[in-house]
Design an enzyme around this catalytic site. Structure first.
Site, PDB file in Angstrom:
ATOM      1  N   ARG A  17      72.376  44.484  49.130  1.00 52.27           N
ATOM      2  CA  ARG A  17      73.628  44.081  48.459  1.00 52.27           C
ATOM      3  C   ARG A  17      74.191  42.790  49.085  1.00 52.27           C
ATOM      4  O   ARG A  17      74.220  42.636  50.295  1.00 52.27           O
ATOM      5  CB  ARG A  17      74.646  45.215  48.583  1.00 52.27           C
ATOM      6  N   GLY A  28      77.575  40.337  49.167  1.00 49.15           N
ATOM      7  CA  GLY A  28      78.991  40.239  48.805  1.00 49.15           C
ATOM      8  C   GLY A  28      79.412  38.798  48.586  1.00 49.15           C
ATOM      9  O   GLY A  28      78.585  37.910  48.359  1.00 49.15           O
ATOM     10  N   ASP A  29      80.714  38.565  48.679  1.00 50.94           N
ATOM     11  CA  ASP A  29      81.249  37.223  48.411  1.00 50.94           C
ATOM     12  C   ASP A  29      81.180  36.289  49.619  1.00 50.94           C
ATOM     13  O   ASP A  29      81.183  35.068  49.453  1.00 50.94           O
ATOM     14  CB  ASP A  29      82.715  37.321  47.969  1.00 50.94           C
ATOM     15  N   GLY A  54      84.114  42.405  47.753  1.00 50.39           N
ATOM     16  CA  GLY A  54      83.313  41.225  47.462  1.00 50.39           C
ATOM     17  C   GLY A  54      82.939  41.060  46.004  1.00 50.39           C
ATOM     18  O   GLY A  54      82.926  39.938  45.477  1.00 50.39           O
ATOM     19  N   THR A  68      88.696  37.860  51.934  1.00 44.97           N
ATOM     20  CA  THR A  68      88.266  39.159  52.453  1.00 44.97           C
ATOM     21  C   THR A  68      88.711  40.254  51.497  1.00 44.97           C
ATOM     22  O   THR A  68      89.798  40.193  50.933  1.00 44.97           O
ATOM     23  CB  THR A  68      88.839  39.430  53.860  1.00 44.97           C
ATOM     24  N   GLY A  69      87.835  41.235  51.293  1.00 50.62           N
ATOM     25  CA  GLY A  69      88.157  42.321  50.373  1.00 50.62           C
ATOM     26  C   GLY A  69      86.929  42.747  49.598  1.00 50.62           C
ATOM     27  O   GLY A  69      85.796  42.538  50.049  1.00 50.62           O
ATOM     28  N   THR A 105      85.785  41.889  57.754  1.00 51.12           N
ATOM     29  CA  THR A 105      85.317  40.496  57.607  1.00 51.12           C
ATOM     30  C   THR A 105      86.184  39.590  58.454  1.00 51.12           C
ATOM     31  O   THR A 105      87.336  39.887  58.713  1.00 51.12           O
ATOM     32  CB  THR A 105      85.382  40.016  56.139  1.00 51.12           C
TER      33      THR A 105
HETATM   34  N1  ASP Z   1      84.290  40.661  51.314  1.00 51.42           N
HETATM   35  C1  ASP Z   1      83.361  41.346  52.160  1.00 51.42           C
HETATM   36  C2  ASP Z   1      82.184  41.790  51.329  1.00 51.42           C
HETATM   37  O1  ASP Z   1      82.365  42.161  50.190  1.00 51.42           O
HETATM   38  C3  ASP Z   1      83.920  42.523  52.838  1.00 51.42           C
HETATM   39  C4  ASP Z   1      85.311  42.398  53.343  1.00 51.42           C
HETATM   40  O2  ASP Z   1      85.903  41.348  53.325  1.00 51.42           O
HETATM   41  O3  ASP Z   1      85.859  43.388  53.773  1.00 51.42           O
HETATM   42  O4  ASP Z   1      81.094  41.834  51.825  1.00 51.42           O
END
Ligand code: ASP
Length: 310
Positions: free
Chosen positions: A207, A209-210, A233, A230-231, A179
């Site tokens: 799907r 995400g955040d 989601g 980031t992470g 991300t």
């Molecule tokens: N947060 C992002 C998601 O869940 C992915 C990421 O940040 O690695 O889509």
């Protein structure tokens, strides 16, 4: 004589109240996750070079009095066009071997925001998110609706195969994270935040995400801070991470650092990811609880950093 005294008094007041140089600050992330410290130097240098170019681009806009929103967009477009990152060109593969992209942007002055999720043909999702903010009365468009909106505003399009990159393909089935995001404070005191992603590797069809969820992956409020996450989601949505950090600052009267760290280290679990943030005074905080987070930051006081690990 009396007039001269009044004149001197006015000059004196305006000089003594002359404002110091106006603040600006910027922070960028290129994804958090299990980034191995055994990464070959040749690859590490590529990431650092790209972060450096993005940082310089954003900093120049802010230094020259540009808007935080423009700094955020320019930086994110740059990173979206770089296949190294999981956003735009380098978007990861879904379980079906295609790409579905998400992005969002928010203006801390007006609380205006725009987001798109599940687009498959939009070259630069962050620009379409901005169009949602500027040219529609809505906040979030999904899938076919977002593509239709892209037709309406004439957003540059590409075939879904444009997002195929060898590097990502090799990593298919490994749980690679990524991300990109940017937060900025401009010289007018306006905060902005933006996030763009290909989502989680192998994600199921549809799907979300955040990253496109205002309050989870992205939030900006001139009265507190701007945040991009980031992470994992799902965890960031569950805990409304970006807005919770802003609220802890705003209502809990905590510093940017305290607010971010309390969410990243006390609410989230180790390995979930991290955030970048700047506040209305130009402070910068980039806490993460994963092995690494590609990140860079700079401000008007001469602070500058580009890092991957602790
Ligand atoms: N947060 C992002 C998601 O869940 C992915 C990421 O940040 O690695 O889509």
């Amino acid at each position: 004589m009396k007039q001269l005294l009044i004149f001197l008094l006015i000059v004196g007041i305006s000089c003594s109240s002359a404002k110091p140089d106006k603040n600006y600050a910027i922070a960028i992330h290129g994804g958090a996750g299990t980034i191995s410290k055994d990464m070959p130097d040749s690859i590490r240098i590529k990431y650092e070079k790209s972060l450096r170019a993005a940082l310089d681009m954003g900093t120049n806009i802010l230094k020259n009095g540009g808007r935080s929103l423009d700094a955020v967009m320019s930086v994110i477009v740059y990173l979206e066009n770089d296949p190294l990152f999981n956003a735009g060109k380098g978007a990861v593969y879904t379980a079906e071997g295609t790409h579905e992209l998400d992005a969002s942007i928010m203006d801390g002055k007006t609380y205006a925001c725009g987001a798109i999720t599940g687009v498959t043909t939009v070259k630069n999702p962050i620009l379409l998110a901005y169009d949602v903010m500027m040219k529609s009365k809505h906040v979030l468009f999904a899938g076919p609706g977002a593509e239709k909106f892209a037709d309406k505003v004439g957003a540059p399009r590409v075939p879904n195969t444009y997002f195929d990159t060898e590097n990502r393909f090799e990593q298919w089935n490994k749980s690679k994270k990524g991300t990109v995001g940017c937060v900025a404070l401009d010289q007018e005191g306006n905060l902005a935040a933006g996030t763009s992603t290909g989502g989680m590797m192998n994600k199921e069809f549809g799907r979300v995400g955040d990253a496109p969820i205002i309050g989870a992956g992205t939030y900006a409020d001139n009265l507190s801070c701007a945040v991009s996450a980031t992470g994992s989601g799902e965890e960031f949505i569950r805990h409304g991470v970006a807005k919770t950090i802003s609220d802890i600052m705003k209502y809990g009267k905590k510093s940017l650092k305290e607010a971010g760290e309390s969410v990243i280290f006390q609410i989230l679990k180790t390995g979930d990811g991290g955030i970048i943030s700047v506040d209305k005074d130009g402070n910068i905080a980039m806490p993460f609880n994963s092995l690494g987070m590609y990140r860079a930051a700079a401000n008007s006081k001469g602070f500058e950093t580009i890092k991957i690990w602790e």
